[in-house]
Scaffold this motif. Structure first.
Motif, PDB file in Angstrom:
ATOM      1  N   GLU A  60       0.810  -1.215   0.000  1.00  0.00           N
ATOM      2  CA  GLU A  60       0.000   0.000   0.000  1.00  0.00           C
ATOM      3  C   GLU A  60       0.841   1.260   0.000  1.00  0.00           C
ATOM      4  O   GLU A  60       0.307   2.362  -0.105  1.00  0.00           O
ATOM      5  CB  GLU A  60      -0.960  -0.014   1.186  1.00  0.00           C
ATOM      6  CG  GLU A  60      -1.980  -1.142   1.071  1.00  0.00           C
ATOM      7  CD  GLU A  60      -2.976  -1.173   2.202  1.00  0.00           C
ATOM      8  OE1 GLU A  60      -2.924  -0.299   3.089  1.00  0.00           O
ATOM      9  OE2 GLU A  60      -3.810  -2.091   2.196  1.00  0.00           O
ATOM     10  N   ASP A  61       2.160   1.105   0.134  1.00  0.00           N
ATOM     11  CA  ASP A  61       3.049   2.271   0.145  1.00  0.00           C
ATOM     12  C   ASP A  61       4.444   1.827  -0.291  1.00  0.00           C
ATOM     13  O   ASP A  61       4.687   0.645  -0.505  1.00  0.00           O
ATOM     14  CB  ASP A  61       3.090   2.922   1.531  1.00  0.00           C
ATOM     15  CG  ASP A  61       3.576   1.964   2.611  1.00  0.00           C
ATOM     16  OD1 ASP A  61       4.631   1.317   2.419  1.00  0.00           O
ATOM     17  OD2 ASP A  61       2.915   1.859   3.661  1.00  0.00           O
ATOM     18  N   THR A  63       7.206   2.888   1.555  1.00  0.00           N
ATOM     19  CA  THR A  63       8.047   3.278   2.687  1.00  0.00           C
ATOM     20  C   THR A  63       9.245   2.356   2.865  1.00  0.00           C
ATOM     21  O   THR A  63      10.292   2.793   3.341  1.00  0.00           O
ATOM     22  CB  THR A  63       7.240   3.319   3.997  1.00  0.00           C
ATOM     23  OG1 THR A  63       6.632   2.028   4.197  1.00  0.00           O
ATOM     24  CG2 THR A  63       6.165   4.389   3.951  1.00  0.00           C
ATOM     25  N   ILE A  81      -0.796   0.823  -4.160  1.00  0.00           N
ATOM     26  CA  ILE A  81       0.036   1.954  -3.765  1.00  0.00           C
ATOM     27  C   ILE A  81      -0.648   3.251  -4.166  1.00  0.00           C
ATOM     28  O   ILE A  81      -1.082   3.406  -5.305  1.00  0.00           O
ATOM     29  CB  ILE A  81       1.436   1.837  -4.417  1.00  0.00           C
ATOM     30  CG1 ILE A  81       2.134   0.588  -3.865  1.00  0.00           C
ATOM     31  CG2 ILE A  81       2.260   3.094  -4.176  1.00  0.00           C
ATOM     32  CD1 ILE A  81       3.340   0.162  -4.647  1.00  0.00           C
ATOM     33  N   LYS A  82      -0.731   4.172  -3.232  1.00  0.00           N
ATOM     34  CA  LYS A  82      -1.361   5.462  -3.475  1.00  0.00           C
ATOM     35  C   LYS A  82      -0.332   6.585  -3.592  1.00  0.00           C
ATOM     36  O   LYS A  82      -0.516   7.518  -4.348  1.00  0.00           O
ATOM     37  CB  LYS A  82      -2.341   5.794  -2.352  1.00  0.00           C
ATOM     38  CG  LYS A  82      -3.528   4.842  -2.265  1.00  0.00           C
ATOM     39  CD  LYS A  82      -4.443   5.228  -1.118  1.00  0.00           C
ATOM     40  CE  LYS A  82      -5.514   4.231  -0.835  1.00  0.00           C
ATOM     41  NZ  LYS A  82      -6.403   3.899  -1.887  1.00  0.00           N
ATOM     42  N   LYS A  83       0.753   6.495  -2.812  1.00  0.00           N
ATOM     43  CA  LYS A  83       1.749   7.572  -2.780  1.00  0.00           C
ATOM     44  C   LYS A  83       3.139   7.030  -3.104  1.00  0.00           C
ATOM     45  O   LYS A  83       3.477   5.905  -2.748  1.00  0.00           O
ATOM     46  CB  LYS A  83       1.771   8.232  -1.402  1.00  0.00           C
ATOM     47  CG  LYS A  83       0.469   8.931  -1.082  1.00  0.00           C
ATOM     48  CD  LYS A  83       0.543   9.626   0.247  1.00  0.00           C
ATOM     49  CE  LYS A  83      -0.798  10.328   0.494  1.00  0.00           C
ATOM     50  NZ  LYS A  83      -0.752  11.189   1.630  1.00  0.00           N
ATOM     51  N   ASP A  85       6.024   8.499  -2.048  1.00  0.00           N
ATOM     52  CA  ASP A  85       6.987   9.144  -1.152  1.00  0.00           C
ATOM     53  C   ASP A  85       8.234   8.314  -0.862  1.00  0.00           C
ATOM     54  O   ASP A  85       9.303   8.863  -0.682  1.00  0.00           O
ATOM     55  CB  ASP A  85       6.312   9.538   0.161  1.00  0.00           C
ATOM     56  CG  ASP A  85       5.271  10.622  -0.051  1.00  0.00           C
ATOM     57  OD1 ASP A  85       5.413  11.395  -1.015  1.00  0.00           O
ATOM     58  OD2 ASP A  85       4.323  10.680   0.741  1.00  0.00           O
TER      59      ASP A  85
END
Length: 187
Positions: A60-61, A63, A81-83, A85
Motif C-alpha cells: 500500500e506504500d 516506505t 500503492i497510493k503515494k 513518497d
C-alpha cells in the motif's frame, strides 16, 4: 542496518524476504543480507494479479524503499500503492514501473533527474506537471489515468519521441495536437 529492518512494516519485511532473499516471510536477515538489500540496483515486486507475480500480498506504500538509494530499475506493479513518497530519494532511478496501482500524484518523482523510462499507466494520475524537469525521459506510458492535458511535457523532453497516453477519457484531439507540435507522437 538492523535499525532500518526493525523499522519496516511486516508487509515490507515479507516483500524483501520472499522476493529478494527467497526466504520464509518471518526470516531475519543477517547484516550481510541487509547490506545486499540496501545496495540493490534492481528490484521487482509484482502483486498477486500481475503477470508473473512474485508477491502474494498488496503493498500500500513505498516506505520500505526509503533507504534503497542505489536502485536503478524498480518494478512495483499490481498493488494498492497510493503515494510515491518512499522513492523520493532514489536519485539513481532510470526505469520505473508503477502501473496498475492507485497513484494520484507524481510529485515525488520531480527530482529523479536520471529517470528515462516511466510506466505509470492504469492509476489515478491527474497531471504530468511533476515530469517537467525530467528532461531525460525517453519512454512514457500514462494511459488509463485521469490526465486531461500534457502540461509538464515540453521541448525540454527532446529524447521523448512518443507517449502512450490513450485511452485517457479527458484527452481530446486538441491536447494530442499540442503534444505532436512538440514532435512527440501520441499513441
Amino acid at each position: 542496518m538492523s535499525l532500518w529492518w526493525q523499522s519496516l512494516s511486516p508487509l515490507w519485511k515479507s516483500a524483501f524476504n520472499l522476493t529478494v532473499l527467497v526466504k520464509d516471510e518471518s526470516y531475519v536477515p543477517s547484516q550481510t543480507e541487509l547490506k545486499e538489500i540496501l545496495s540493490l540496483k534492481v528490484l521487482r515486486i509484482v502483486g498477486p494479479k500481475g503477470v508473473h507475480p512474485n508477491f502474494d500480498y498488496h503493498l500500500e506504500d513505498l516506505t520500505g524503499l526509503k533507504e534503497l538509494k542505489e536502485l536503478e530499475i524498480l518494478v512495483v506493479t499490481y498493488h494498492k500503492i497510493k503515494k510515491l513518497d518512499g522513492i523520493r530519494e532514489s536519485k539513481n532511478l532510470r526505469t520505473l514501473f508503477i502501473h496498475d496501482n492507485e497513484i494520484e500524484d507524481l510529485s515525488p518523482l520531480k527530482d529523479l533527474k536520471l529517470l528515462n523510462e516511466l510506466y505509470c499507466h492504469s492509476n489515478m494520475i491527474a497531471t504530468l506537471k511533476p515530469l517537467r524537469a525530467l528532461s531525460r525521459l525517453r519512454v512514457l506510458f500514462c494511459s488509463n489515468n485521469q490526465i486531461s492535458d500534457f502540461n509538464g511535457i515540453s521541448e525540454k523532453h527532446s529524447e521523448l519521441k512518443s507517449v502512450t497516453a490513450m485511452p485517457n477519457e479527458k484527452i481530446g484531439p486538441k491536447q494530442i495536437r499540442e503534444l505532436e507540435d512538440l514532435n512527440i507522437f501520441c499513441k
